[in-house]
Enzyme design. Sequence first.
Site, PDB file in Angstrom:
ATOM      1  N   ASP A  13       0.812  -1.216   0.000  1.00 26.19           N
ATOM      2  CA  ASP A  13       0.000   0.000   0.000  1.00 26.19           C
ATOM      3  C   ASP A  13       0.849   1.271   0.000  1.00 26.19           C
ATOM      4  O   ASP A  13       0.454   2.286   0.558  1.00 26.19           O
ATOM      5  CB  ASP A  13      -0.969   0.016   1.202  1.00 26.19           C
ATOM      6  CG  ASP A  13      -1.752  -1.285   1.290  1.00 26.19           C
ATOM      7  OD1 ASP A  13      -2.357  -1.661   0.275  1.00 26.19           O
ATOM      8  OD2 ASP A  13      -1.738  -1.926   2.354  1.00 26.19           O
ATOM      9  N   LYS A  16       1.886   2.449  -5.427  1.00 26.30           N
ATOM     10  CA  LYS A  16       2.668   2.152  -6.643  1.00 26.30           C
ATOM     11  C   LYS A  16       2.093   2.860  -7.861  1.00 26.30           C
ATOM     12  O   LYS A  16       2.793   3.109  -8.829  1.00 26.30           O
ATOM     13  CB  LYS A  16       2.692   0.654  -6.906  1.00 26.30           C
ATOM     14  CG  LYS A  16       3.353  -0.123  -5.789  1.00 26.30           C
ATOM     15  CD  LYS A  16       3.484  -1.586  -6.104  1.00 26.30           C
ATOM     16  CE  LYS A  16       3.803  -2.368  -4.866  1.00 26.30           C
ATOM     17  NZ  LYS A  16       2.607  -2.855  -4.138  1.00 26.30           N
ATOM     18  N   GLY A  40      -4.883  -4.512  -3.985  1.00 24.93           N
ATOM     19  CA  GLY A  40      -5.993  -3.599  -4.212  1.00 24.93           C
ATOM     20  C   GLY A  40      -5.469  -2.240  -4.560  1.00 24.93           C
ATOM     21  O   GLY A  40      -4.641  -1.698  -3.848  1.00 24.93           O
ATOM     22  N   HIS A  41      -5.882  -1.717  -5.698  1.00 22.86           N
ATOM     23  CA  HIS A  41      -5.521  -0.338  -5.973  1.00 22.86           C
ATOM     24  C   HIS A  41      -6.699   0.405  -6.585  1.00 22.86           C
ATOM     25  O   HIS A  41      -7.469  -0.146  -7.353  1.00 22.86           O
ATOM     26  CB  HIS A  41      -4.267  -0.200  -6.843  1.00 22.86           C
ATOM     27  CG  HIS A  41      -4.066  -1.299  -7.820  1.00 22.86           C
ATOM     28  ND1 HIS A  41      -3.157  -2.305  -7.615  1.00 22.86           N
ATOM     29  CD2 HIS A  41      -4.686  -1.571  -8.984  1.00 22.86           C
ATOM     30  CE1 HIS A  41      -3.221  -3.141  -8.620  1.00 22.86           C
ATOM     31  NE2 HIS A  41      -4.133  -2.729  -9.467  1.00 22.86           N
ATOM     32  N   GLN A 223       1.851  -6.615  -3.303  1.00 22.57           N
ATOM     33  CA  GLN A 223       2.352  -6.635  -1.932  1.00 22.57           C
ATOM     34  C   GLN A 223       3.712  -5.912  -1.871  1.00 22.57           C
ATOM     35  O   GLN A 223       3.904  -4.968  -2.611  1.00 22.57           O
ATOM     36  CB  GLN A 223       2.420  -8.052  -1.353  1.00 22.57           C
ATOM     37  CG  GLN A 223       1.045  -8.685  -1.148  1.00 22.57           C
ATOM     38  CD  GLN A 223       0.406  -9.152  -2.450  1.00 22.57           C
ATOM     39  OE1 GLN A 223       1.024  -9.840  -3.246  1.00 22.57           O
ATOM     40  NE2 GLN A 223      -0.831  -8.788  -2.686  1.00 22.57           N
TER      41      GLN A 223
HETATM   42  P1  IMP Z   1      -2.590 -13.101   2.055  1.00 17.73           P
HETATM   43  O1  IMP Z   1      -1.770 -12.483   0.980  1.00 17.73           O
HETATM   44  O2  IMP Z   1      -4.080 -12.929   1.860  1.00 17.73           O
HETATM   45  O3  IMP Z   1      -2.226 -14.538   2.321  1.00 17.73           O
HETATM   46  O4  IMP Z   1      -2.253 -12.329   3.421  1.00 17.73           O
HETATM   47  C1  IMP Z   1      -0.979 -12.408   4.032  1.00 17.73           C
HETATM   48  C2  IMP Z   1      -0.550 -11.072   4.610  1.00 17.73           C
HETATM   49  O5  IMP Z   1      -0.269 -10.160   3.555  1.00 17.73           O
HETATM   50  C3  IMP Z   1      -1.630 -10.401   5.487  1.00 17.73           C
HETATM   51  O6  IMP Z   1      -0.991  -9.716   6.546  1.00 17.73           O
HETATM   52  C4  IMP Z   1      -2.262  -9.411   4.521  1.00 17.73           C
HETATM   53  O7  IMP Z   1      -2.857  -8.325   5.199  1.00 17.73           O
HETATM   54  C5  IMP Z   1      -1.045  -8.974   3.725  1.00 17.73           C
HETATM   55  N1  IMP Z   1      -1.379  -8.458   2.385  1.00 17.73           N
HETATM   56  C6  IMP Z   1      -1.737  -9.165   1.304  1.00 17.73           C
HETATM   57  N2  IMP Z   1      -1.941  -8.364   0.245  1.00 17.73           N
HETATM   58  C7  IMP Z   1      -1.673  -7.113   0.656  1.00 17.73           C
HETATM   59  C8  IMP Z   1      -1.667  -5.837  -0.003  1.00 17.73           C
HETATM   60  O8  IMP Z   1      -1.938  -5.688  -1.205  1.00 17.73           O
HETATM   61  N3  IMP Z   1      -1.349  -4.767   0.799  1.00 17.73           N
HETATM   62  C9  IMP Z   1      -1.020  -4.907   2.111  1.00 17.73           C
HETATM   63  N4  IMP Z   1      -1.005  -6.068   2.745  1.00 17.73           N
HETATM   64  C10 IMP Z   1      -1.319  -7.163   2.029  1.00 17.73           C
END
Ligand code: IMP
Length: 428
Positions: A13, A16, A40-41, A223
């Site tokens: 977040d 980007k 998510g953007h 991420q």
């Molecule tokens: P997962 O990717 O759903 O397995 O989640 C694993 C960890 O990555 C958790 O702490 C989520 O909140 C974090 N996470 C996954 N995608 C994002 C993102 O796009 N932004 C911030 N945190 C993320």
Amino acid sequence: MPGIVIVGVQWGDEGKGKATDLLGERTDWVVKFNGGNNAGHTVVIGDEKYALHLLPSGILSPGVNAVIGNGVVIDLEVLFAELGALQARGVDISRLKVSANAHIITQYHRTLDKVTERFLGKRMIGTTGRGIGPTYADKINRTGIRVQDLFDENILRQKVEGALDQKNHLLVKVFNRRAITVDEVVEDLLSYAERLRPMVCDTGLLLSQALDAGEVVVFEGGQATMLDIDHGTYPFVTSSSATAGGAATGSGVGPNRLDRIVGIVKAYTTRVGSGPFPTELFDENGDFLRSRGFEFGTTTGRPRRVGWYDAPITRYATRINGITDLVLTKLDILTGLTEIPVCVAYDVDGERFDEVPVNQSDFHHATPILEYFPGWTEDISTARTFEDLPVAAQEYVLALEKISGTRISVIGVGPARDAVVVRHDLLD
Ligand code: IMP
């Protein structure tokens, strides 16, 4: 210099979109190489606001080819919902290509993600619940379903059967859930096959040819570094390679095709979900950053944890990714603070650590050693050159550059697409 990677420096977040916007019209291809609809953007174009979770943002730019690479995990329902919504608003989606080797998120992956988290109790990761981890686990376990399997019903059925043989034991006997039938999964997946078929190809070949032809390819990391499966704060990470190395393995081009690595870093830090976060704030400064920066998850709506800028993390990310340029985002959110603390090193049980500790327990115990920089009160959102910034803001940026060890090429000064100060062209 046609191959450009964009990676998050912190826990995601970081914004980007600012970098992809800047490259904008000069981009020929945008590639998503890791993750799935956990990202998510929100992209604002004119008066239109688009929320994307799975599709690379490049799909919105006319003439840009969008690629979902082999390193991505795809929820087909989400893919077609996003495509349908874009099409309804007149966006041309014909330039999307999907790797035949990308893995598919199925119903049982989503279910397992949610029940596993519940089972972990206070040890939960805080996942987005989208089935990301279980799908990557199957990939590594060699029991995954790939895009190409959708075009051979026999193979698909065999693979789903193989996966469910094991998973139904888990679901029923351990998690007390109903068994999932092979038919329901196969039927669901096959219902997308014909719509998917024209998009599917050898995306690695396509991208290599584009690079050979001198076209500009932007590899957009989902991420961020500290959520990377290898280099992040394991186990509080996502399950994919979110660092620059993942751009090569997750898209099928050689590492020597990646010419420029751009790290996106926020002027403070945020994180969603569980795990260590040395500069985290629990006081009114935290509330200030969260409300001013509108720090709520795009995918889950969860309030984000917030803290001060952490320079050891930027140095670490620079080293792991080979970052050549930093884009510092959301500098405007700090406007109004009398002084701005920055973490320059950690204190771990009385010992000073200048770098991110390799031992996870040490990182859990790390408290920030802060240095304080003078703040500014002037609105900076209209600044377009470095000299337009108040002197205190300039000094803050120069100090971050020095302690982070990489040049800050772009500074985000407001939410508008053009609210940036460019010090060095990202394509130079
Ligand atoms: P997962 O990717 O759903 O397995 O989640 C694993 C960890 O990555 C958790 O702490 C989520 O909140 C974090 N996470 C996954 N995608 C994002 C993102 O796009 N932004 C911030 N945190 C993320």
